[in-house]
Write a protein that holds these residues in place. Structure first.
Motif, PDB file in Angstrom:
ATOM      1  N   ILE A   6      14.017  -1.299  -4.420  1.00 12.65           N
ATOM      2  CA  ILE A   6      14.803  -1.709  -3.257  1.00 12.65           C
ATOM      3  C   ILE A   6      13.885  -2.273  -2.185  1.00 12.65           C
ATOM      4  O   ILE A   6      14.156  -3.336  -1.598  1.00 12.65           O
ATOM      5  CB  ILE A   6      15.607  -0.514  -2.702  1.00 12.65           C
ATOM      6  N   ASN A   7      12.782  -1.579  -1.917  1.00 12.13           N
ATOM      7  CA  ASN A   7      11.833  -2.059  -0.908  1.00 12.13           C
ATOM      8  C   ASN A   7      11.298  -3.445  -1.246  1.00 12.13           C
ATOM      9  O   ASN A   7      11.217  -4.326  -0.388  1.00 12.13           O
ATOM     10  CB  ASN A   7      10.670  -1.068  -0.775  1.00 12.13           C
ATOM     11  N   ARG A   8      10.928  -3.637  -2.497  1.00  7.81           N
ATOM     12  CA  ARG A   8      10.351  -4.916  -2.908  1.00  7.81           C
ATOM     13  C   ARG A   8      11.363  -6.053  -2.801  1.00  7.81           C
ATOM     14  O   ARG A   8      11.020  -7.173  -2.409  1.00  7.81           O
ATOM     15  CB  ARG A   8       9.805  -4.798  -4.330  1.00  7.81           C
ATOM     16  N   MET A  41      18.817  -3.456   2.936  1.00  7.79           N
ATOM     17  CA  MET A  41      18.778  -2.496   1.839  1.00  7.79           C
ATOM     18  C   MET A  41      20.138  -2.390   1.156  1.00  7.79           C
ATOM     19  O   MET A  41      20.236  -2.376  -0.076  1.00  7.79           O
ATOM     20  CB  MET A  41      18.332  -1.119   2.350  1.00  7.79           C
ATOM     21  N   ILE A  42      21.183  -2.333   1.963  1.00  9.81           N
ATOM     22  CA  ILE A  42      22.536  -2.282   1.412  1.00  9.81           C
ATOM     23  C   ILE A  42      22.852  -3.567   0.656  1.00  9.81           C
ATOM     24  O   ILE A  42      23.446  -3.544  -0.425  1.00  9.81           O
ATOM     25  CB  ILE A  42      23.545  -2.060   2.555  1.00  9.81           C
ATOM     26  N   PHE A  43      22.414  -4.699   1.205  1.00 12.83           N
ATOM     27  CA  PHE A  43      22.671  -5.998   0.581  1.00 12.83           C
ATOM     28  C   PHE A  43      22.001  -6.111  -0.786  1.00 12.83           C
ATOM     29  O   PHE A  43      22.648  -6.472  -1.778  1.00 12.83           O
ATOM     30  CB  PHE A  43      22.190  -7.114   1.510  1.00 12.83           C
ATOM     31  N   ASN A  68       8.862   2.994   6.550  1.00 13.59           N
ATOM     32  CA  ASN A  68       7.804   1.988   6.536  1.00 13.59           C
ATOM     33  C   ASN A  68       8.326   0.607   6.182  1.00 13.59           C
ATOM     34  O   ASN A  68       7.728  -0.400   6.569  1.00 13.59           O
ATOM     35  CB  ASN A  68       6.720   2.387   5.534  1.00 13.59           C
ATOM     36  N   LEU A  69       9.426   0.536   5.448  1.00 14.06           N
ATOM     37  CA  LEU A  69      10.001  -0.775   5.160  1.00 14.06           C
ATOM     38  C   LEU A  69      10.360  -1.479   6.460  1.00 14.06           C
ATOM     39  O   LEU A  69      10.194  -2.695   6.590  1.00 14.06           O
ATOM     40  CB  LEU A  69      11.240  -0.630   4.277  1.00 14.06           C
ATOM     41  N   SER A  70      10.836  -0.705   7.427  1.00 12.23           N
ATOM     42  CA  SER A  70      11.130  -1.278   8.739  1.00 12.23           C
ATOM     43  C   SER A  70       9.854  -1.498   9.534  1.00 12.23           C
ATOM     44  O   SER A  70       9.575  -2.606   9.999  1.00 12.23           O
ATOM     45  CB  SER A  70      12.076  -0.351   9.517  1.00 12.23           C
ATOM     46  N   ASP A  71       9.041  -0.429   9.683  1.00 16.29           N
ATOM     47  CA  ASP A  71       7.838  -0.511  10.519  1.00 16.29           C
ATOM     48  C   ASP A  71       6.766  -1.421   9.933  1.00 16.29           C
ATOM     49  O   ASP A  71       6.023  -2.075  10.684  1.00 16.29           O
ATOM     50  CB  ASP A  71       7.228   0.887  10.694  1.00 16.29           C
ATOM     51  N   GLY A  72       6.641  -1.429   8.599  1.00 20.09           N
ATOM     52  CA  GLY A  72       5.526  -2.122   7.973  1.00 20.09           C
ATOM     53  C   GLY A  72       5.839  -3.499   7.433  1.00 20.09           C
ATOM     54  O   GLY A  72       4.922  -4.236   7.054  1.00 20.09           O
ATOM     55  N   VAL A  73       7.123  -3.871   7.390  1.00 18.36           N
ATOM     56  CA  VAL A  73       7.483  -5.176   6.832  1.00 18.36           C
ATOM     57  C   VAL A  73       8.460  -5.934   7.741  1.00 18.36           C
ATOM     58  O   VAL A  73       8.140  -7.005   8.259  1.00 18.36           O
ATOM     59  CB  VAL A  73       8.088  -5.033   5.416  1.00 18.36           C
ATOM     60  N   ILE A  74       9.653  -5.380   7.914  1.00 21.73           N
ATOM     61  CA  ILE A  74      10.704  -6.127   8.620  1.00 21.73           C
ATOM     62  C   ILE A  74      10.373  -6.306  10.098  1.00 21.73           C
ATOM     63  O   ILE A  74      10.533  -7.411  10.645  1.00 21.73           O
ATOM     64  CB  ILE A  74      12.068  -5.432   8.448  1.00 21.73           C
ATOM     65  N   ALA A  75       9.921  -5.260  10.768  1.00 21.30           N
ATOM     66  CA  ALA A  75       9.601  -5.392  12.196  1.00 21.30           C
ATOM     67  C   ALA A  75       8.452  -6.367  12.449  1.00 21.30           C
ATOM     68  O   ALA A  75       8.559  -7.213  13.353  1.00 21.30           O
ATOM     69  CB  ALA A  75       9.289  -4.017  12.798  1.00 21.30           C
ATOM     70  N   PRO A  76       7.344  -6.303  11.694  1.00 20.24           N
ATOM     71  CA  PRO A  76       6.307  -7.332  11.911  1.00 20.24           C
ATOM     72  C   PRO A  76       6.826  -8.753  11.689  1.00 20.24           C
ATOM     73  O   PRO A  76       6.477  -9.667  12.451  1.00 20.24           O
ATOM     74  CB  PRO A  76       5.241  -6.966  10.868  1.00 20.24           C
ATOM     75  N   LEU A  77       7.656  -8.941  10.664  1.00 23.15           N
ATOM     76  CA  LEU A  77       8.217 -10.273  10.420  1.00 23.15           C
ATOM     77  C   LEU A  77       9.168 -10.681  11.547  1.00 23.15           C
ATOM     78  O   LEU A  77       9.208 -11.849  11.953  1.00 23.15           O
ATOM     79  CB  LEU A  77       8.957 -10.293   9.079  1.00 23.15           C
ATOM     80  N   THR A  97       0.819  -1.206   0.000  1.00 17.08           N
ATOM     81  CA  THR A  97       0.000   0.000   0.000  1.00 17.08           C
ATOM     82  C   THR A  97       0.855   1.259   0.000  1.00 17.08           C
ATOM     83  O   THR A  97       0.592   2.199  -0.759  1.00 17.08           O
ATOM     84  CB  THR A  97      -0.942   0.007   1.220  1.00 17.08           C
ATOM     85  N   LEU A  98       1.891   1.301   0.840  1.00 20.99           N
ATOM     86  CA  LEU A  98       2.684   2.520   0.899  1.00 20.99           C
ATOM     87  C   LEU A  98       3.477   2.738  -0.377  1.00 20.99           C
ATOM     88  O   LEU A  98       3.641   3.873  -0.825  1.00 20.99           O
ATOM     89  CB  LEU A  98       3.622   2.516   2.104  1.00 20.99           C
ATOM     90  N   ALA A  99       3.957   1.671  -0.999  1.00 20.14           N
ATOM     91  CA  ALA A  99       4.659   1.823  -2.270  1.00 20.14           C
ATOM     92  C   ALA A  99       3.731   2.462  -3.304  1.00 20.14           C
ATOM     93  O   ALA A  99       4.138   3.352  -4.067  1.00 20.14           O
ATOM     94  CB  ALA A  99       5.152   0.468  -2.769  1.00 20.14           C
TER      95      ALA A  99
END
Length: 311
Positions: A290-292, A216-218, A150-159, A100-102
């Motif tokens: 990058i986010n995807r 992200m760097i990876f 949001n990549l952190s808050d909305g994806v990585i942190a929930p996972l 959604t945010l993307a």
């Protein structure tokens, strides 16, 4: 294997549907509960203590409710794992917020290409700052900062919390993050009442934010940015938001941060990066890619872990 299957199905549902407005969303329920509590408690004396009580009560209730639902579903004799798998897919779908945010960020750039006023209105949907006086570049910068955070808050942190505490942990994280997004500001209204919400969110996001920056760097293939992220990641007013923002600033070779207005009060944010340049739609598309990629890597790793643990 059903944990891995539920994760993949929940992620696929998010990729296909995002957050459809017609579907009741638990985050909306979270927001209403927080809003009611804030209106009733954020007044008079002992505001800090009242804020602690509200945050702890809502967080504990969310964990207990999710845990309870799972254990109510377990005895249902319909191919025993299926009810839990179905519930897991729904929770994972609701808790992941990458798609959604993307889409929203892409809409911001399209709106800004039409007019500054359109860009301001569109970015106001995804940021908490006052957008009425933003320049064209500040509109675009705000959307990209939000995308990185949001990549952190909305994806990585929930996972991350799904992996640590299962579905109750994932759902509870979303309550923590919603509390912070609504009352965790350093403005006059929330400075005392929102202290607990902000601190708990900082703790919950400490590792996920840094993991996000590394991923992200990876995926960008830029290990040389480690020094850049280490230098600028801690300069943000938040102990966590600066890390993914620094990673994206390094990847795009641009500068984030600056002074903004929140709820009528001016908040100064340090700059992240040194290269002040014009941001274009090409930068937006690169940031979304990058986010995807980060999201896909995280999902694959989590699914493999879930499959191994359930063997």
């Amino acid at each position: 294997m059903y944990s891995a299957i539920a994760l993949l199905l929940g992620w696929l549902a998010d990729k296909l549907l995002g957050d459809p407005t017609w579907l009741p969303h638990p985050i909306v329920l979270f927001g209403k509960a927080i809003s009611i509590g804030e209106r009733r408690l954020n007044k008079g004396r002992h505001r800090r203590a009242k804020g602690v009580a509200l945050a702890v009560t809502l967080i504990a209730t969310t964990f207990a409710a999710t845990y309870g639902i799972i254990h109510l579903l377990l005895p249902i004799p319909v191919a025993r794992p299926l009810p839990v798998v179905g519930f897991s897919v729904i929770i994972i779908f609701f808790c992941l917020a990458g798609t959604t945010l993307a889409r929203e960020v892409e809409m911001v750039f399209r709106a800004a290409d039409r007019s500054l006023d359109a860009g301001r209105r569109q970015v106001g949907r995804i940021v908490g700052r006052d957008t009425s006086c933003l320049t064209d570049q500040e509109v675009r910068k705000a959307s990209l900062e939000t995308l990185a955070e949001n990549l952190s808050d909305g994806v990585i942190a929930p996972l991350f919390w799904l992996g640590i505490l299962g579905l109750p942990g994932m759902m509870t994280y979303k309550m923590i993050n919603t509390l912070d997004s609504m009352i965790g500001y350093r403005t006059e209204r929330y400075r005392l009442f929102g202290t607990a919400a902000a601190v708990i969110d900082d703790v919950a996001n400490y590792l996920p934010a840094r993991i996000t920056a590394l991923l992200m760097i990876f995926v960008a293939g830029r290990p040389s940015l480690l020094r850049f992220v280490w230098r600028y990641g801690s300069r943000h007013a938040s102990p966590n938001s600066g890390w993914p923002e620094a990673a994206l600033a390094g990847i795009l070779n641009c500068r984030f941060g600056g002074t903004h207005t929140y709820f009528g009060e001016t908040i100064e944010k340090p700059y992240i990066g040194e290269h002040e340049r014009r941001l274009t739609s090409a930068d937006m598309h690169r940031a979304i890619r990058i986010n995807r990629r980060v999201e896909a890597v995280a999902i694959i790793v989590m699914a493999l872990i879930a499959a191994v643990l359930n063997c």
